[in-house]
Design a protein around this motif. Structure first.
Motif, short mmCIF file in Angstrom:
data_model
loop_
_atom_site.label_atom_id
_atom_site.label_comp_id
_atom_site.label_asym_id
_atom_site.label_seq_id
_atom_site.Cartn_x
_atom_site.Cartn_y
_atom_site.Cartn_z
N ARG A 38 0.83 -1.18 0.08
CA ARG A 38 -0.18 0.21 -0.01
C ARG A 38 0.84 1.26 -0.03
N GLN A 39 0.40 2.35 -0.62
CA GLN A 39 0.92 3.56 -0.66
C GLN A 39 -0.03 4.66 -0.11
N ALA A 40 0.23 5.12 1.16
CA ALA A 40 -0.49 6.40 1.72
C ALA A 40 0.15 7.74 1.18
N PRO A 41 -0.86 8.67 1.14
CA PRO A 41 -0.58 9.99 0.52
C PRO A 41 0.90 10.49 1.00
N GLY A 42 1.54 10.83 0.24
CA GLY A 42 2.91 11.61 0.54
C GLY A 42 3.83 10.40 1.21
N LYS A 43 3.81 9.21 1.14
CA LYS A 43 4.62 8.16 1.79
C LYS A 43 4.87 7.21 0.71
N GLN A 44 6.10 6.39 1.12
CA GLN A 44 6.53 5.26 0.46
C GLN A 44 5.55 4.12 0.24
N ARG A 45 5.42 3.28 -0.87
CA ARG A 45 5.09 2.10 -1.05
C ARG A 45 5.44 0.93 0.40
N GLU A 46 4.51 0.81 0.98
CA GLU A 46 5.01 -0.31 2.04
C GLU A 46 4.36 -1.73 1.89
N LEU A 47 4.91 -2.69 2.65
CA LEU A 47 4.52 -4.11 2.46
C LEU A 47 3.34 -4.14 3.31
N VAL A 48 2.09 -4.78 3.07
CA VAL A 48 1.04 -5.26 3.86
C VAL A 48 1.00 -6.85 4.32
N ALA A 49 1.15 -7.63 3.23
CA ALA A 49 0.89 -9.07 3.43
C ALA A 49 1.61 -9.57 2.11
N THR A 50 2.18 -10.75 2.44
CA THR A 50 2.67 -11.44 1.19
C THR A 50 2.61 -12.97 1.66
N PHE A 51 2.46 -13.88 0.67
CA PHE A 51 2.91 -15.14 0.96
C PHE A 51 3.81 -15.86 -0.03
N THR A 52 4.58 -16.84 0.26
CA THR A 52 5.30 -17.34 -0.95
C THR A 52 4.53 -18.76 -1.44
N ARG A 53 5.04 -19.32 -2.49
CA ARG A 53 4.43 -20.35 -3.13
C ARG A 53 4.51 -21.74 -2.15
N GLY A 54 5.43 -21.68 -1.19
CA GLY A 54 5.62 -22.77 -0.04
C GLY A 54 4.50 -22.44 0.82
N GLY A 55 3.81 -21.37 0.87
CA GLY A 55 3.00 -21.34 2.08
C GLY A 55 3.28 -20.31 3.34
N THR A 56 4.51 -19.82 3.25
CA THR A 56 4.85 -18.86 4.21
C THR A 56 4.18 -17.48 4.14
N THR A 57 3.62 -16.96 4.88
CA THR A 57 2.88 -15.60 4.92
C THR A 57 3.55 -14.84 5.88
N ASN A 58 3.71 -13.66 5.34
CA ASN A 58 4.39 -12.19 6.14
C ASN A 58 3.47 -11.23 6.04
N TYR A 59 3.16 -10.69 7.47
CA TYR A 59 2.37 -9.38 7.50
C TYR A 59 3.15 -8.39 8.11
N ALA A 60 2.80 -7.07 7.62
CA ALA A 60 3.44 -5.89 8.22
C ALA A 60 2.91 -6.00 10.02
#
Length: 115
Positions: A38-60
């Motif tokens: 996500r990218q908030a007004p005036g800020k850099q784009r940042e990670l919210v949540a991702t997962f890998t093919r292997g099933g590992t999930t990462n949240y901010a």
């Protein structure tokens, strides 16, 4: 050509929920990772949540316990369930995916808040 199409953003009241969807034009198993930034007004784009093919999930840290990432492999779709939303989450939310060659990005879907 890989395309990612987001939907589900909009105007929401604090404390309510939204579910974002991202439909890929290819089999999502072709990606090493997939998720949302996500990218908030005036800020850099940042990670919210991702997962890998292997099933590992990462949240901010800022969304842990509020957001849930999931996928429907048959529909080539990734979802971001966002609960207990607050105005600090105002941003354009982008779906992203990475394969061995490059990153792909959707056009973004905005999330804004009404009082």
């Amino acid at each position: 050509q890989v395309q990612l199409v987001e939907s589900g953003g909009g105007l929401v009241q604090p404390g309510r929920s939204l579910r974002l969807s991202c439909v890929a034009s290819v089999n999502i198993f072709s990606f090493n990772t997939m998720g949302w930034y996500r990218q908030a007004p005036g800020k850099q784009r940042e990670l919210v949540a991702t997962f890998t093919r292997g099933g590992t999930t990462n949240y901010a840290d800022s969304v842990k316990g509020r957001f849930t990432l999931s996928r429907d492999n048959a529909k080539n779709t990734v979802y971001l369930q966002m609960n207990s939303l607050k105005p600090a989450y105002t941003a354009v939310y982008y779906c992203t995916a990475q394969n061995w060659l490059r990153d792909f990005w959707g056009q973004g879907t905005p999330v804004t808040f009404s009082s």
